[in-house]
Design a protein around this motif. Structure first.
Motif, PDB file in Angstrom:
ATOM      1  N   ASP A 123       1.073  -1.140   0.028  1.00 45.91           N
ATOM      2  CA  ASP A 123       0.027  -0.111   0.098  1.00 45.91           C
ATOM      3  C   ASP A 123       0.901   1.285  -0.203  1.00 45.91           C
ATOM      4  OD1 ASP A 123      -2.411   1.546   0.029  1.00 45.91           O
ATOM      5  OD2 ASP A 123      -2.383   1.452   2.257  1.00 45.91           O
ATOM      6  N   LEU A 124       1.856   1.244  -1.036  1.00 46.31           N
ATOM      7  CA  LEU A 124       2.958   2.366  -0.918  1.00 46.31           C
ATOM      8  C   LEU A 124       2.241   3.626  -1.438  1.00 46.31           C
ATOM      9  CD1 LEU A 124       5.677   2.266   0.239  1.00 46.31           C
ATOM     10  CD2 LEU A 124       6.659   1.938  -1.767  1.00 46.31           C
ATOM     11  N   ARG A 125       2.450   4.536  -0.799  1.00 44.12           N
ATOM     12  CA  ARG A 125       2.129   6.013  -1.166  1.00 44.12           C
ATOM     13  C   ARG A 125       2.904   6.956  -0.388  1.00 44.12           C
ATOM     14  NH1 ARG A 125      -2.706   4.193   0.818  1.00 44.12           N
ATOM     15  NH2 ARG A 125      -2.481   5.548   2.676  1.00 44.12           N
ATOM     16  N   LEU A 181       5.023  -1.192  -8.787  1.00 50.62           N
ATOM     17  CA  LEU A 181       3.696  -1.003  -9.806  1.00 50.62           C
ATOM     18  C   LEU A 181       2.582  -0.326  -8.958  1.00 50.62           C
ATOM     19  CD1 LEU A 181       2.651  -2.044 -12.585  1.00 50.62           C
ATOM     20  CD2 LEU A 181       1.681  -3.675 -11.058  1.00 50.62           C
ATOM     21  N   ALA A 182       2.431  -0.379  -7.670  1.00 50.84           N
ATOM     22  CA  ALA A 182       1.361  -0.041  -6.793  1.00 50.84           C
ATOM     23  C   ALA A 182       1.808   1.265  -6.551  1.00 50.84           C
ATOM     24  CB  ALA A 182       1.173  -0.707  -5.712  1.00 50.84           C
ATOM     25  N   MET A 183       2.413   1.800  -6.421  1.00 49.38           N
ATOM     26  CA  MET A 183       3.013   3.154  -6.096  1.00 49.38           C
ATOM     27  C   MET A 183       2.818   4.209  -7.027  1.00 49.38           C
ATOM     28  SD  MET A 183       6.495   4.748  -4.610  1.00 49.38           S
ATOM     29  CE  MET A 183       6.897   6.558  -4.855  1.00 49.38           C
ATOM     30  N   VAL A 219      -1.616  -7.618 -13.021  1.00 48.88           N
ATOM     31  CA  VAL A 219      -1.489  -6.956 -11.729  1.00 48.88           C
ATOM     32  C   VAL A 219      -2.074  -5.593 -11.794  1.00 48.88           C
ATOM     33  CG1 VAL A 219      -0.321  -6.590  -9.534  1.00 48.88           C
ATOM     34  CG2 VAL A 219       0.268  -8.672 -10.866  1.00 48.88           C
ATOM     35  N   LEU A 220      -1.537  -4.897 -12.787  1.00 47.15           N
ATOM     36  CA  LEU A 220      -2.074  -3.196 -13.038  1.00 47.15           C
ATOM     37  C   LEU A 220      -3.559  -3.553 -13.250  1.00 47.15           C
ATOM     38  CD1 LEU A 220      -1.635  -0.411 -13.345  1.00 47.15           C
ATOM     39  CD2 LEU A 220      -0.978  -0.968 -15.538  1.00 47.15           C
ATOM     40  N   ALA A 232      -8.088   6.427 -11.985  1.00 43.59           N
ATOM     41  CA  ALA A 232      -7.960   6.836 -13.245  1.00 43.59           C
ATOM     42  C   ALA A 232      -6.602   6.697 -13.826  1.00 43.59           C
ATOM     43  CB  ALA A 232      -8.477   8.333 -12.997  1.00 43.59           C
ATOM     44  N   ALA A 233      -5.486   6.922 -12.867  1.00 37.52           N
ATOM     45  CA  ALA A 233      -4.324   7.043 -13.264  1.00 37.52           C
ATOM     46  C   ALA A 233      -3.744   5.742 -13.672  1.00 37.52           C
ATOM     47  CB  ALA A 233      -3.231   7.498 -12.174  1.00 37.52           C
ATOM     48  N   ALA A 234      -4.109   4.505 -12.999  1.00 39.64           N
ATOM     49  CA  ALA A 234      -4.001   3.167 -13.291  1.00 39.64           C
ATOM     50  C   ALA A 234      -4.646   2.790 -14.322  1.00 39.64           C
ATOM     51  CB  ALA A 234      -4.394   2.164 -12.078  1.00 39.64           C
ATOM     52  N   LEU A 235      -5.793   3.145 -14.772  1.00 38.96           N
ATOM     53  CA  LEU A 235      -6.692   2.738 -15.877  1.00 38.96           C
ATOM     54  C   LEU A 235      -6.086   3.557 -17.182  1.00 38.96           C
ATOM     55  CD1 LEU A 235      -9.308   0.984 -16.747  1.00 38.96           C
ATOM     56  CD2 LEU A 235     -10.416   3.223 -16.579  1.00 38.96           C
TER      57      LEU A 235
END
Length: 323
Positions: free
Chosen positions: A205-207, A236-238, A276-277, A308-311
Motif C-alpha cells: 500500500d505504498l504512497r 507498480l502499486a505506487m 496485476v495492474l 484513473a491513473a492506473a486505468l
C-alpha cells in the motif's frame, strides 16, 4: 485526463481522547509517562496517530484505534503488529516497541522517526530517492519472513473489482472505456494472483503518506497490508498514485517510463505486470464507487484519482486510445 488526488487524511483523534486504561497501557510499554503528544495528520488511518515525548526524555510514535471509530481498523492494526514484528532489524522501517489490545482498542507503539513525508506534488529528486530505496527494500525483504501472507491470500477479496462490476452489470459512474470492456478487464484481472506470486515481502500500500524522508535514508511505515509477491509489486502499486499527485514542475509523471527504467521493473514479465495492474485498476474503480467509510472522508476521491491513473496506464499498455 487523470484526476488529482486529494490529501490522504483520516479523521484524527488526540492522545488525550484515549481512555485512561489505554494511555496507561502505552506508558507501561514505554516505561515513562507521556508529557507531550503531537497529532500527525497525514495518512488514512483513523484514530490516534501521535508523536509522543516522555518524562524521561524518550520519544515514540503511537497509533491507536477502537472499533467505535472504524469497525475494520482494529484488525488492520493487529495485522500491522504481527507483520512489523516479523520485519528484520536492519529493514528501513520503524521498530515495534510494543502493542496494546483490550479487545476493543488496539495500539501500536513504534520507534519515532525524525523525518517528513515526501512533498506532493512530487519533486523529481525526492521521487528518485524513494525509487532507489525501494530497490534496496526489496533486497532486504527477499526472501520474505516466515509466516508472511501470500499475495493471493492477502488481496484475494480486494482484487476482484472488474469481476464484481461485470457480475453486477452496472456501469454507472465508470470510465466509458472501461465500461465497454468490462468482460475483457475481468478476464485480465483474473490472472493477477499467479502473476504476482513471489517471495519478496512487499508493503502492499505504498504512497507518499507511508514514506518518511530523513537526512540520510528513506523509511517505509504502515505495514498492515504486507504480503509475499514479486519484487516489482510495490513499484507498480505506487506509480498510479505518483501519477495522480503529479510533479511540482507541472510535468505529468509517466508511470510506464518510470517502471521500465527501474531495476525492479525493467526485467519484469510484461504479461504479469499488465495482469496485476488491471487488478489494481479494478480495485480502485470499484471501491471509489462505495460510500466513504467512517473516519476516512477523502478515501474514495483518493481511490478515484489512483484508479484513473492506473486505468490510463493500463489502457496505454494495451495499446488502446481513450474514448
Amino acid at each position: 485526463m487523470t484526476a488529482t488526488a486529494p490529501p490522504a487524511r483520516g479523521v484524527r483523534h488526540h492522545w488525550a481522547d484515549l481512555p485512561a486504561a489505554v494511555r496507561r497501557g502505552v506508558e507501561d510499554i514505554l516505561g515513562a509517562p507521556v508529557v507531550e503528544a503531537r497529532t500527525q495528520h497525514g495518512g488514512f488511518s483513523p484514530g490516534v496517530a501521535a508523536r509522543v515525548r516522555l518524562a524521561n526524555g524518550g520519544r515514540a510514535f503511537v497509533k491507536a484505534v477502537s472499533a467505535d471509530v472504524n469497525a475494520d481498523s482494529p484488525d488492520m492494526h493487529r495485522a500491522e503488529i504481527r507483520l512489523t514484528a516479523a520485519l528484520p532489524a536492519h529493514a528501513p522501517v520503524p521498530r515495534l516497541l510494543g502493542s496494546y489490545d483490550d479487545g476493543t482498542c488496539v495500539a501500536l507503539v513504534l520507534q519515532d522517526i525524525e523525518g517528513r513525508q515526501p512533498r506532493v506534488p512530487w519533486s523529481r529528486n525526492e521521487l528518485d530517492r524513494v525509487l532507489e530505496a525501494l530497490q534496496d527494500l526489496a533486497g532486504v525483504l527477499t526472501p520474505a519472513p516466515a509466516g508472511a501472507p501470500v499475495a493471493d491470500g492477502g488481496k484475494s477479496t480486494m482484487f476482484t473489482g472488474w469481476r464484481t462490476l461485470c457480475a453486477a452489470g452496472d456501469t454507472t459512474g465508470l470510465d466509458p472505456w472501461a465500461a465497454r470492456r468490462l468482460g475483457v478487464l475481468a478476464e485480465l484481472e483474473s490472472g493477477w494472483a499467479r502473476a504476482a506470486e513471489g517471495d519478496t515481502l512487499v508493503h502492499g500500500d505504498l504512497r507518499a503518506d507511508n514514506i518518511l524522508l530523513t537526512e540520510d535514508r528513506v523509511v517505509f511505515v504502515d505495514w498492515p497490508h504486507a504480503v509475499r509477491a514479486r519484487p516489482w509489486f510495490d513499484l507498480l502499486a505506487m506509480l498510479p498514485c505518483v501519477a495522480a499527485q503529479g510533479f511540482a514542475s507541472g510535468q505529468a509523471p509517466d508511470p510506464e517510463a518510470l517502471f521500465t527504467a527501474h531495476p525492479l521493473g525493467r526485467d519484469a514479465d510484461p504479461g504479469a505486470v499488465t495482469a496485476v495492474l488491471a487488478a489494481m485498476a479494478g480495485y480502485f474503480a470499484q471501491h471509489a464507487l462505495r460510500p466513504a467509510p467512517p473516519g476516512l472522508p477523502t478515501l474514495r476521491a483518493f481511490q478515484a484519482a489512483q484508479g484513473a491513473a492506473a486505468l490510463d496506464w493500463l489502457r496505454r499498455r494495451l495499446g488502446e486510445r481513450a474514448g
